[in-house]
Design a protein around this motif. Structure first.
Motif, mmCIF file in Angstrom:
data_model
loop_
_atom_site.group_PDB
_atom_site.id
_atom_site.type_symbol
_atom_site.label_atom_id
_atom_site.label_comp_id
_atom_site.label_asym_id
_atom_site.label_seq_id
_atom_site.Cartn_x
_atom_site.Cartn_y
_atom_site.Cartn_z
ATOM 1 N N PHE A 136 0.708 -1.152 -0.087
ATOM 2 C CA PHE A 136 0.100 0.090 -0.065
ATOM 3 C C PHE A 136 0.821 1.516 0.091
ATOM 4 O O PHE A 136 0.569 2.395 -0.392
ATOM 5 C CB PHE A 136 -1.028 0.052 1.367
ATOM 6 C CG PHE A 136 -2.264 -0.523 0.876
ATOM 7 C CD1 PHE A 136 -3.327 -0.244 -0.070
ATOM 8 C CD2 PHE A 136 -2.526 -1.759 1.740
ATOM 9 C CE1 PHE A 136 -4.436 -1.054 -0.112
ATOM 10 C CE2 PHE A 136 -3.650 -2.601 1.618
ATOM 11 C CZ PHE A 136 -4.575 -2.045 0.476
ATOM 12 N N SER A 137 2.203 1.021 0.396
ATOM 13 C CA SER A 137 2.825 2.106 0.703
ATOM 14 C C SER A 137 3.449 2.463 -0.751
ATOM 15 O O SER A 137 3.386 3.703 -1.405
ATOM 16 C CB SER A 137 4.288 2.141 1.605
ATOM 17 O OG SER A 137 3.601 1.969 2.797
ATOM 18 N N ILE A 138 3.529 1.499 -1.533
ATOM 19 C CA ILE A 138 3.952 1.793 -3.123
ATOM 20 C C ILE A 138 3.038 2.068 -3.779
ATOM 21 O O ILE A 138 3.175 3.090 -4.607
ATOM 22 C CB ILE A 138 4.511 0.180 -3.565
ATOM 23 C CG1 ILE A 138 5.671 -0.312 -2.870
ATOM 24 C CG2 ILE A 138 4.851 0.225 -5.173
ATOM 25 C CD1 ILE A 138 6.142 -1.629 -3.456
ATOM 26 N N LEU A 139 1.742 1.683 -3.540
ATOM 27 C CA LEU A 139 0.537 2.466 -4.139
ATOM 28 C C LEU A 139 0.396 3.942 -3.879
ATOM 29 O O LEU A 139 0.131 4.684 -4.759
ATOM 30 C CB LEU A 139 -0.693 1.493 -4.043
ATOM 31 C CG LEU A 139 -0.631 0.109 -4.540
ATOM 32 C CD1 LEU A 139 -2.081 -0.270 -4.012
ATOM 33 C CD2 LEU A 139 -0.755 0.359 -6.351
ATOM 34 N N LEU A 140 0.832 4.200 -2.751
ATOM 35 C CA LEU A 140 0.529 5.645 -2.153
ATOM 36 C C LEU A 140 1.708 6.511 -2.848
ATOM 37 O O LEU A 140 1.342 7.631 -3.470
ATOM 38 C CB LEU A 140 0.701 5.810 -0.708
ATOM 39 C CG LEU A 140 0.615 6.884 -0.080
ATOM 40 C CD1 LEU A 140 -0.751 7.295 0.046
ATOM 41 C CD2 LEU A 140 1.308 7.020 1.403
ATOM 42 N N ILE A 141 2.786 6.172 -2.938
ATOM 43 C CA ILE A 141 4.054 6.830 -3.758
ATOM 44 C C ILE A 141 3.620 6.905 -5.203
ATOM 45 O O ILE A 141 3.742 7.857 -5.733
ATOM 46 C CB ILE A 141 5.395 6.240 -3.339
ATOM 47 C CG1 ILE A 141 5.657 5.929 -2.086
ATOM 48 C CG2 ILE A 141 6.422 6.731 -4.187
ATOM 49 C CD1 ILE A 141 6.773 5.324 -1.591
ATOM 50 N N ILE A 142 3.224 5.923 -5.782
ATOM 51 C CA ILE A 142 2.890 5.887 -7.216
ATOM 52 C C ILE A 142 1.768 6.772 -7.398
ATOM 53 O O ILE A 142 1.809 7.552 -8.350
ATOM 54 C CB ILE A 142 2.602 4.378 -7.819
ATOM 55 C CG1 ILE A 142 3.741 3.405 -7.652
ATOM 56 C CG2 ILE A 142 1.852 4.517 -9.276
ATOM 57 C CD1 ILE A 142 3.323 1.966 -8.148
ATOM 58 N N GLY A 143 0.901 6.629 -6.637
ATOM 59 C CA GLY A 143 -0.369 7.866 -6.910
ATOM 60 C C GLY A 143 0.012 9.009 -6.757
ATOM 61 O O GLY A 143 -0.199 9.848 -7.512
ATOM 62 N N GLY A 144 0.985 9.328 -5.852
ATOM 63 C CA GLY A 144 1.551 10.762 -5.414
ATOM 64 C C GLY A 144 2.288 11.275 -6.833
ATOM 65 O O GLY A 144 2.158 12.503 -7.123
ATOM 66 N N VAL A 145 3.135 10.205 -7.239
ATOM 67 C CA VAL A 145 4.043 10.706 -8.332
ATOM 68 C C VAL A 145 3.032 11.103 -9.575
ATOM 69 O O VAL A 145 3.306 11.981 -10.370
ATOM 70 C CB VAL A 145 5.298 9.658 -8.545
ATOM 71 C CG1 VAL A 145 5.741 9.809 -9.924
ATOM 72 C CG2 VAL A 145 6.142 9.555 -7.618
ATOM 73 N N GLN A 146 2.206 9.980 -9.916
ATOM 74 C CA GLN A 146 1.303 9.961 -11.062
ATOM 75 C C GLN A 146 0.468 11.456 -11.057
ATOM 76 O O GLN A 146 0.173 12.068 -12.195
ATOM 77 C CB GLN A 146 0.405 8.891 -10.840
ATOM 78 C CG GLN A 146 0.980 7.695 -11.607
ATOM 79 C CD GLN A 146 0.084 6.396 -11.568
ATOM 80 O OE1 GLN A 146 -0.670 6.253 -10.777
ATOM 81 N NE2 GLN A 146 0.305 5.505 -12.312
ATOM 82 N N MET A 147 -0.013 11.934 -9.628
ATOM 83 C CA MET A 147 -0.741 12.964 -9.697
ATOM 84 C C MET A 147 0.185 14.281 -10.200
ATOM 85 O O MET A 147 -0.346 15.270 -10.883
ATOM 86 C CB MET A 147 -1.196 13.178 -8.416
ATOM 87 C CG MET A 147 -2.393 12.471 -7.911
ATOM 88 S SD MET A 147 -3.343 12.858 -6.314
ATOM 89 C CE MET A 147 -2.132 12.353 -5.218
ATOM 90 N N CYS A 148 1.436 14.353 -9.704
ATOM 91 C CA CYS A 148 2.321 15.421 -9.948
ATOM 92 C C CYS A 148 2.451 15.414 -11.487
ATOM 93 O O CYS A 148 2.545 16.468 -12.179
ATOM 94 C CB CYS A 148 3.597 15.077 -9.212
ATOM 95 S SG CYS A 148 3.706 15.514 -7.287
ATOM 96 N N LEU A 149 3.052 13.981 -12.121
ATOM 97 C CA LEU A 149 3.044 14.200 -13.645
ATOM 98 C C LEU A 149 1.859 14.643 -14.339
ATOM 99 O O LEU A 149 1.945 15.206 -15.361
ATOM 100 C CB LEU A 149 3.543 12.722 -13.981
ATOM 101 C CG LEU A 149 4.867 12.080 -13.248
ATOM 102 C CD1 LEU A 149 5.006 10.839 -13.742
ATOM 103 C CD2 LEU A 149 5.914 13.217 -13.783
#
Length: 202
Positions: A160-173
């Motif tokens: 879930f931490s991986i998904l959290l980080i991926i979600g944050g990066v994708q939102m920025c991109l």
């Protein structure tokens, strides 16, 4: 950097992130790395498909659109060579918004799941959520409350931490592409499409 080149770079970054999000969500269906005895024993937030739908499916379409913008030759409408290119960039902002919503959905689901903790079997033999308001995050001794599945706490926390980080990066991109798309809509790309036969900037 040309707005089209920037979009292509962002799209190329989103693809592997989307695949990683899909895989992380799929692995969550195997608590502790094992097949669950009962679907009811899987943490509820896993069934919201944050990584599959949010990080994955809803991100694939924007990524493909971004990748195609650099070579988009849809130009020349109403006598304006750059009209098609500008429209394509405007369309990319809509897909960027879709991607942002998908990534945000996964981000929220992951944050809730991390704070709530995994579903597991406790000492009295029942299944439930023994942790409260993320208390287990700073106190690893509490992890022993989960008897089964083995290692479900670090398993869920990591994925879930991986998904959290991926979600944050994708939102920025996606936010970057929304800005980039607006700039491309207003100013055009830095070079004219080949089908127009132009050599100068649009």
């Amino acid at each position: 950097m040309c707005t089209g080149s920037c979009a292509k770079c962002l799209g190329g970054t989103l693809i592997p992130l989307a695949v990683l999000g899909l895989l992380a969500n799929i692995l969550l269906f195997f608590p502790g790395g094992r097949v669950a005895d009962n679907n009811d024993h899987i943490t509820t937030e896993v069934w919201y498909f944050g990584g599959i739908c949010g990080n994955g499916i809803l991100m694939i379409f924007p990524a493909l659109v971004f990748l195609g913008l650099k070579n988009n030759d849809c130009c020349g409408c109403c006598g304006n060579q750059s009209c098609g290119k500008r429209f394509a960039m405007f369309t990319s902002t809509i897909f960027a918004a879709i991607g942002f919503v998908g990534a945000g959905y996964s981000f929220v689901i992951s944050a809730v799941a991390i704070n709530k903790g995994p579903k597991c079997q406790v000492s009295n033999g029942t299944w439930g959520y023994p942790f409260h308001e993320g208390d287990y995050l700073g106190d690893h001794s509490l992890w022993s409350k989960c008897l089964k599945p083995t290692d479900v706490v670090p398993w869920n926390l990591t994925l879930f931490s991986i998904l959290l980080i991926i979600g944050g990066v994708q939102m920025c991109l996606c936010a970057i592409q929304a800005i980039n798309g607006l700039l491309g809509t207003l100013c055009g790309d830095c070079q004219c499409c080949g089908c127009c036969g132009g050599d100068g900037p649009v």
